[in-house]
Scaffold this motif. Structure first.
Motif, PDB file in Angstrom:
ATOM      1  N   THR A 319       0.831  -1.208   0.000  1.00 30.54           N
ATOM      2  CA  THR A 319       0.000   0.000   0.000  1.00 30.54           C
ATOM      3  C   THR A 319       0.863   1.255   0.000  1.00 30.54           C
ATOM      4  N   VAL A 320       1.874   1.271   0.856  1.00 30.77           N
ATOM      5  CA  VAL A 320       2.680   2.483   1.068  1.00 30.77           C
ATOM      6  C   VAL A 320       3.580   2.791  -0.120  1.00 30.77           C
ATOM      7  N   HIS A 321       4.288   1.799  -0.614  1.00 26.39           N
ATOM      8  CA  HIS A 321       5.301   2.067  -1.634  1.00 26.39           C
ATOM      9  C   HIS A 321       4.722   2.577  -2.949  1.00 26.39           C
ATOM     10  N   PRO A 322       3.650   1.974  -3.492  1.00 27.53           N
ATOM     11  CA  PRO A 322       3.073   2.538  -4.718  1.00 27.53           C
ATOM     12  C   PRO A 322       2.642   3.992  -4.558  1.00 27.53           C
ATOM     13  N   ALA A 323       2.095   4.347  -3.381  1.00 29.13           N
ATOM     14  CA  ALA A 323       1.676   5.734  -3.153  1.00 29.13           C
ATOM     15  C   ALA A 323       2.882   6.669  -3.167  1.00 29.13           C
ATOM     16  N   LEU A 324       4.001   6.226  -2.572  1.00 34.40           N
ATOM     17  CA  LEU A 324       5.216   7.048  -2.567  1.00 34.40           C
ATOM     18  C   LEU A 324       5.769   7.218  -3.975  1.00 34.40           C
ATOM     19  N   LEU A 325       5.822   6.122  -4.738  1.00 31.89           N
ATOM     20  CA  LEU A 325       6.331   6.206  -6.104  1.00 31.89           C
ATOM     21  C   LEU A 325       5.440   7.082  -6.979  1.00 31.89           C
ATOM     22  N   SER A 326       4.158   7.037  -6.725  1.00 34.14           N
ATOM     23  CA  SER A 326       3.229   7.884  -7.475  1.00 34.14           C
ATOM     24  C   SER A 326       3.510   9.366  -7.224  1.00 34.14           C
ATOM     25  N   GLN A 327       3.710   9.727  -5.955  1.00 31.34           N
ATOM     26  CA  GLN A 327       4.048  11.112  -5.628  1.00 31.34           C
ATOM     27  C   GLN A 327       5.380  11.518  -6.244  1.00 31.34           C
ATOM     28  N   LEU A 328       6.358  10.627  -6.145  1.00 31.31           N
ATOM     29  CA  LEU A 328       7.685  10.911  -6.690  1.00 31.31           C
ATOM     30  C   LEU A 328       7.627  11.150  -8.191  1.00 31.31           C
TER      31      LEU A 328
END
Length: 450
Positions: A319-328
């Protein structure tokens, strides 16, 4: 102004010799122009933007095999963390079984196709080329405290193993290129950091919203008058040495803040959209605005530091990592568009750093601290559309796996840093001065730039 030259005015204001309350907007403009007049000459303008991903990005999962034995090994290694729906990319040097971006990196796919984005694969901290057998036999010269967040962040920012002198390679580049590097050449949007700390140069800190100012003395009345008098007293020259140093520091900080704030009033309104709920995007939007007024600030070279946290994904990674990569990816794509809008895409290079990679194997809900990973480099001058270094094979038990999917780097981070420094204008001897470990590797500069 008639009795003070621009040089004298700037010098006295930045050393506390002139009360800031006496400075008019015209004088502040003169101070900005004086900065331009006094900066050491460099050829043209270039900026390096460091995007630090705090916590240790699972960057291996940014590149996903598409088929064949590579995909099988990937799924076996990643288990429940394996990514589906990867976005195919076509590096200039073809990859066996194909390779694709994590779906959350969709905004970066066009930049890769346009050859303005490159990936450096299998990169990490190394003091010398290292084999799995050397690690197993205890003969390898390993980085100190290899899996420690603080130590590895510092090693990436220093560009070398810990020394008694706490200096970063971002500031050192500026000090080598410009003997009198101005404060506005070294700006952080993400707090104090080692990367921008030099022998004399320190990062000028500000927020994504702009320069913080003293507002307590705004307006009229007894309180405002009291605060103005207090500020004047704090910044006035003192006879006691420590008190005088404090006064000078306060005066210099306020003078610098006023200079940057004044310059930003001349920044054009960007048409590029930066997501308002994306903190990294907001930081990069301010970087774009600062780049747009670099001529006013009088700097030929600039280094910027921005950052985002949350990458220590021991838990809830799916859940966390895809959201971070999306923001990046959204933030980087907007920033690339803004540099194109400003006509400076070829003069600005953006790159990522992170504490370390992460384990290929799952701990059940996430990943643990690893070693090698992948990093991004993008900009108009980047020879993109390719993967540099040896592609990180996501295969447990390989010749690079020292246990649990912790992968030995095949490219030293100093090789990446030296390539960036070369584009920035540093000579071979200057690069080796900052990155002494380069002597242990065959190639010190990768063909990252056109």
């Amino acid at each position: 102004m008639d009795q003070l030259s621009r040089r004298d005015l700037l010098k006295r204001a930045l050393t506390g010799g002139l009360g800031l309350a006496a400075l008019s907007s015209l004088q502040l403009t003169a101070m900005s122009k004086a900065l331009a007049a006094q900066s050491a000459p460099v050829s043209g303008y270039k900026a390096l933007v460091c995007v630090f991903l705090f916590g240790g990005n699972d960057s291996a999962n940014m590149l996903v095999p598409l088929a064949g034995d590579s995909l099988t090994a990937y799924v076996q290694a990643r288990q429940s963390l394996a990514v589906s729906g990867a976005l195919p990319i076509s590096p200039r040097i073809a990859v066996a079984d194909g390779i694709g971006f994590h779906p959350a990196l969709a905004p970066l796919q066009p930049l890769f196709s346009a050859q303005h984005l490159a990936l450096i694969s299998g990169v990490g901290t190394l003091q010398q080329p290292t084999s799995k057998l050397e690690v197993q036999q205890g003969k390898a010269l390993l980085p100190k405290n290899l899996y420690s967040h603080n130590d590895q962040q510092a090693t990436w920012m220093r560009g070398q193993e810990p020394l008694s002198l706490e200096r970063g390679w971002g500031a050192q580049m500026l000090e080598l290129l410009q003997t009198n590097a101005e404060f506005s050449s070294c700006i952080s949007l993400s707090g104090t950091n080692l990367w921008q700390r030099g022998q004399l140069l320190q990062p000028f800190g500000m927020s994504a919203k702009g320069v913080s100012g003293l507002t307590a003395h705004n307006g009229a009345g007894n309180r405002a008058t009291l605060m103005k008098n207090l500020q004047a007293a704090l910044m006035a020259p003192q006879t006691q040495p420590l008190a005088n140093l404090y006064a000078q520091s306060n005066s210099a900080a306020q003078a610098r803040s006023l200079i940057v704030a004044d310059a930003l009033t001349q920044a054009p309104t960007l048409q590029t959209v930066f997501a308002p709920d994306n903190h990294l995007a907001q930081q990069l939007q301010m970087v774009a605005r600062l780049i747009s007024v670099q001529a006013t600030l009088g700097v030929g070279r600039q280094v910027f530091f921005v950052g985002m946290g949350g990458f220590d994904t021991h838990d809830d990674q799916n859940t966390v990592h895809p959201a971070l990569l999306s923001q990046l990816s959204a933030a980087l794509a907007s920033f690339a568009a803004a540099t194109t809008e400003l006509g400076v895409a070829n003069q600005v290079t953006t790159f990522t750093m992170s504490d370390f990679g992460r384990t290929l194997s799952s701990n059940g809900d996430g990943t643990d601290h690893g070693w090698a990973g992948n990093q991004l480099v993008l900009g108009g001058a980047v020879q993109g559309g390719d993967i540099y270094g040896q592609l990180l094979q996501q295969r447990l038990g390989s010749d690079l796996d020292v246990g649990g999917g912790r992968m030995i780097p095949t490219t030293a981070n100093v090789q990446l840093f030296a390539s960036l420094a070369s584009w920035f204008g540093l000579s071979d001897s200057q690069r080796r001065q900052i990155f002494p470990a380069l002597s242990a590797f065959d190639a010190s500069v990768m063909p990252l730039f056109r």
